[in-house]
Design a protein around this motif. Structure first.
Motif, mmCIF file in Angstrom:
data_model
loop_
_atom_site.group_PDB
_atom_site.id
_atom_site.type_symbol
_atom_site.label_atom_id
_atom_site.label_comp_id
_atom_site.label_asym_id
_atom_site.label_seq_id
_atom_site.Cartn_x
_atom_site.Cartn_y
_atom_site.Cartn_z
ATOM 1 N N LYS A 175 17.204 78.340 19.310
ATOM 2 C CA LYS A 175 18.432 78.705 20.297
ATOM 3 C C LYS A 175 18.430 77.703 21.372
ATOM 4 O O LYS A 175 19.585 77.174 21.716
ATOM 5 N N VAL A 176 17.292 77.085 22.120
ATOM 6 C CA VAL A 176 17.400 76.298 23.084
ATOM 7 C C VAL A 176 17.999 74.923 22.445
ATOM 8 O O VAL A 176 18.787 74.139 23.208
ATOM 9 N N ARG A 177 17.729 74.290 21.417
ATOM 10 C CA ARG A 177 17.871 73.223 20.682
ATOM 11 C C ARG A 177 19.297 72.977 20.343
ATOM 12 O O ARG A 177 20.021 72.210 20.086
ATOM 13 N N GLU A 178 19.932 74.246 19.974
ATOM 14 C CA GLU A 178 21.246 74.303 19.545
ATOM 15 C C GLU A 178 22.277 74.633 20.690
ATOM 16 O O GLU A 178 23.533 74.781 20.554
ATOM 17 N N ILE A 179 21.764 74.493 22.063
ATOM 18 C CA ILE A 179 22.927 74.814 23.142
ATOM 19 C C ILE A 179 23.923 73.899 22.864
ATOM 20 O O ILE A 179 25.213 74.149 23.236
ATOM 21 N N LEU A 180 23.759 72.582 23.019
ATOM 22 C CA LEU A 180 24.657 71.474 22.740
ATOM 23 C C LEU A 180 25.043 71.499 21.067
ATOM 24 O O LEU A 180 24.350 70.902 20.294
ATOM 25 N N PRO A 181 26.309 71.763 20.648
ATOM 26 C CA PRO A 181 26.571 71.810 19.490
ATOM 27 C C PRO A 181 26.410 70.200 18.873
ATOM 28 O O PRO A 181 26.638 69.310 19.562
ATOM 29 N N PRO A 182 25.928 69.980 17.726
ATOM 30 C CA PRO A 182 26.002 68.553 17.035
ATOM 31 C C PRO A 182 27.341 67.861 17.094
ATOM 32 O O PRO A 182 28.122 68.279 17.256
ATOM 33 N N ASN A 183 26.830 66.593 17.085
ATOM 34 C CA ASN A 183 27.919 65.711 17.158
ATOM 35 C C ASN A 183 29.009 65.458 18.548
ATOM 36 O O ASN A 183 30.214 65.233 18.472
ATOM 37 N N VAL A 184 28.326 66.235 19.514
ATOM 38 C CA VAL A 184 28.959 66.106 20.461
ATOM 39 C C VAL A 184 28.406 65.175 21.751
ATOM 40 O O VAL A 184 27.195 65.343 21.776
ATOM 41 N N SER A 185 29.162 64.565 22.676
ATOM 42 C CA SER A 185 28.570 64.110 23.865
ATOM 43 C C SER A 185 29.244 64.785 25.123
ATOM 44 O O SER A 185 30.368 65.072 25.231
ATOM 45 N N CYS A 186 28.247 64.395 26.071
ATOM 46 C CA CYS A 186 28.661 65.109 27.755
ATOM 47 C C CYS A 186 28.884 63.897 28.418
ATOM 48 O O CYS A 186 28.208 62.931 28.366
ATOM 49 N N ALA A 187 29.940 64.168 29.372
ATOM 50 C CA ALA A 187 30.297 63.140 30.492
ATOM 51 C C ALA A 187 30.311 64.173 31.702
ATOM 52 O O ALA A 187 31.110 65.090 31.712
ATOM 53 N N PHE A 188 30.058 63.511 32.830
ATOM 54 C CA PHE A 188 30.215 64.225 34.125
ATOM 55 C C PHE A 188 30.676 63.287 35.149
ATOM 56 O O PHE A 188 30.529 62.137 35.268
ATOM 57 N N VAL A 189 31.687 63.954 35.954
ATOM 58 C CA VAL A 189 32.234 63.334 37.138
ATOM 59 C C VAL A 189 32.358 64.329 38.205
ATOM 60 O O VAL A 189 32.230 65.613 38.001
ATOM 61 N N ARG A 190 32.111 63.748 39.475
ATOM 62 C CA ARG A 190 32.164 64.637 40.646
ATOM 63 C C ARG A 190 33.218 64.772 41.346
ATOM 64 O O ARG A 190 34.059 63.906 41.495
ATOM 65 N N GLN A 191 33.814 65.934 41.463
ATOM 66 C CA GLN A 191 34.928 66.209 42.604
ATOM 67 C C GLN A 191 34.181 66.598 43.964
ATOM 68 O O GLN A 191 33.560 67.503 44.019
ATOM 69 N N ALA A 192 34.348 65.415 44.608
ATOM 70 C CA ALA A 192 33.620 65.474 45.911
ATOM 71 C C ALA A 192 34.185 66.614 46.910
ATOM 72 O O ALA A 192 33.318 67.273 47.706
ATOM 73 N N GLU A 193 35.254 66.886 46.886
ATOM 74 C CA GLU A 193 35.808 68.088 47.845
ATOM 75 C C GLU A 193 36.629 68.958 46.766
ATOM 76 O O GLU A 193 37.519 68.303 45.827
ATOM 77 N N ALA A 194 36.546 70.308 46.943
ATOM 78 C CA ALA A 194 37.331 70.951 46.063
ATOM 79 C C ALA A 194 38.751 71.130 46.618
ATOM 80 O O ALA A 194 39.169 72.018 47.401
ATOM 81 N N LEU A 195 39.434 70.415 46.031
ATOM 82 C CA LEU A 195 40.985 70.258 46.705
ATOM 83 C C LEU A 195 42.050 70.786 45.623
ATOM 84 O O LEU A 195 43.071 70.649 45.869
ATOM 85 N N GLY A 196 41.486 71.636 44.729
ATOM 86 C CA GLY A 196 42.321 72.197 43.743
ATOM 87 C C GLY A 196 42.262 71.919 42.267
ATOM 88 O O GLY A 196 41.636 70.734 42.026
ATOM 89 N N LEU A 197 42.676 72.520 41.520
ATOM 90 C CA LEU A 197 42.673 72.282 40.096
ATOM 91 C C LEU A 197 43.369 71.000 39.695
ATOM 92 O O LEU A 197 42.713 70.496 38.649
ATOM 93 N N GLY A 198 44.567 70.681 40.179
ATOM 94 C CA GLY A 198 45.253 69.605 39.881
ATOM 95 C C GLY A 198 44.215 68.469 39.939
ATOM 96 O O GLY A 198 44.002 67.444 39.323
#
Ligand code: UTP
Length: 293
Positions: free
Chosen positions: A90-113
């Motif tokens: 279960k732990v190993r399958e958390i990230l589906p196969p053939n998928v990559s993740c990228a992260f970016v920060r929103q420094a201030e919560a200025l809205g969904l747009g």
């Protein structure tokens, strides 16, 4: 516009004030429905729709989200040592196969747009999906986003997932005015953020599923702050609508607004009743409990 949808943006930088105090130090998207955090359901839905790159727009107090999708060497070693094979799987399958993740920060919560715009450098010049993980949608099949991607592959235009809501609740949603062009599919005439019931153009509400063309980024850049002083995605979509067709899609499935206490509770009940491991025991408990009310 005929590209495939391969990227999904998960704006998860909101403050989650409606779920306080639970969300003081824990990301709203990490709250579990039965045994999985909301963000995991969202990523699974995206993977089922063929998404290959998951882009998370994170903020303060959200470090548990990247941690959740990272390999956890210590945990895996412990589970291996204690022969907990099923849990290890279960732990190993958390990230589906053939998928990559990228992260970016929103420094201030200025809205969904604004949050969606933070993903611009990672999305580039192609159409993409947006999933708000606190809208949990169960369709008994491959998921709401897959339904929308199938429609995109025919129509090649922006699509908003919509649902008819109680007319008294329009002030909680982006509301659209559309003409039906096929079963479940409408062509938008207008969209407005959180209108009061007296002035709402309909009760057709936008929920947390979008497919957007990259033209949305320029619209976000040129649209001023709207309701609540935030950069609203709805307002940018209203501007996009002037240049290109935008469709609404009434998805098949049940939506639970897990950003609200009541919706979160409903989701746990419904997913509990679907969960192989506990459904019989839980249904039995509910029957007995209800008989006492
Ligand atoms: P919500 O309207 O649910 O806001 O945002 P919120 O801050 O998460 O929660 P409440 O209303 O205070 O309880 C809708 C989605 O947009 C994201 C949220 O994380 C959520 O997925 N969002 C909102 C951002 O990523 N950044 C923002 O600045 C605002």
């Amino acid at each position: 516009m005929s590209q495939k949808i391969t990227k999904a943006v998960f704006p998860v930088a909101g403050l989650g004030t409606r779920s306080l105090p639970a969300t003081k130090a824990v990301a709203k998207e990490m709250l579990p429905v039965v045994d999985k955090p909301l963000i995991q359901y969202a990523v699974e839905e995206a993977a089922a729709a063929g998404i290959e790159t998951m882009i998370f727009v994170t903020g303060r107090n959200k470090n548990s989200i990247p941690d959740h999708f990272d390999k956890s060497y210590e945990l895996e070693t412990e589970l291996e040592k204690s022969n907990k094979a099923e849990l290890l799987k279960k732990v190993r399958e958390i990230l589906p196969p053939n998928v990559s993740c990228a992260f970016v920060r929103q420094a201030e919560a200025l809205g969904l747009g604004h949050a969606v715009h933070c993903a611009k450098p990672l999305v580039g010049n192609e159409p993409f999906a947006v999933i708000l993980p606190d809208d949990l949608i169960e369709d008994g099949n491959r998921g709401c986003l897959k339904q929308m991607v199938d429609l995109f592959n025919h129509e090649h235009s922006s699509i908003l997932g919509v649902e008819r809501v109680d007319p008294k609740e329009t002030h909680k949603y982006g509301i659209v005015e559309h003409v039906e062009i096929a079963e479940r599919v409408g062509r938008l005439h207008s969209i407005v953020e959180k209108p009061k019931p007296e002035v709402a153009p309909s009760n057709v509400a936008v929920v947390g599923r979008y497919i957007l063309t990259p033209a949305i980024f320029e619209k976000i850049e040129t649209t001023p702050r709207g309701a609540g002083g935030e950069y609203q995605l709805t307002d940018a979509i209203a501007a996009l609508l002037k240049d290109e067709p935008v469709l609404s899609y009434e998805f098949i499935g049940n939506r639970y607004d897990c950003g609200s206490k009541f919706g979160f509770l409903l989701a746990n009940v419904e997913y509990g009743l679907l969960h192989e491991e506990i459904k019989d025991e839980f249904a039995h408990y509910l029957r007995e409990r209800i008989a006492k009310i």
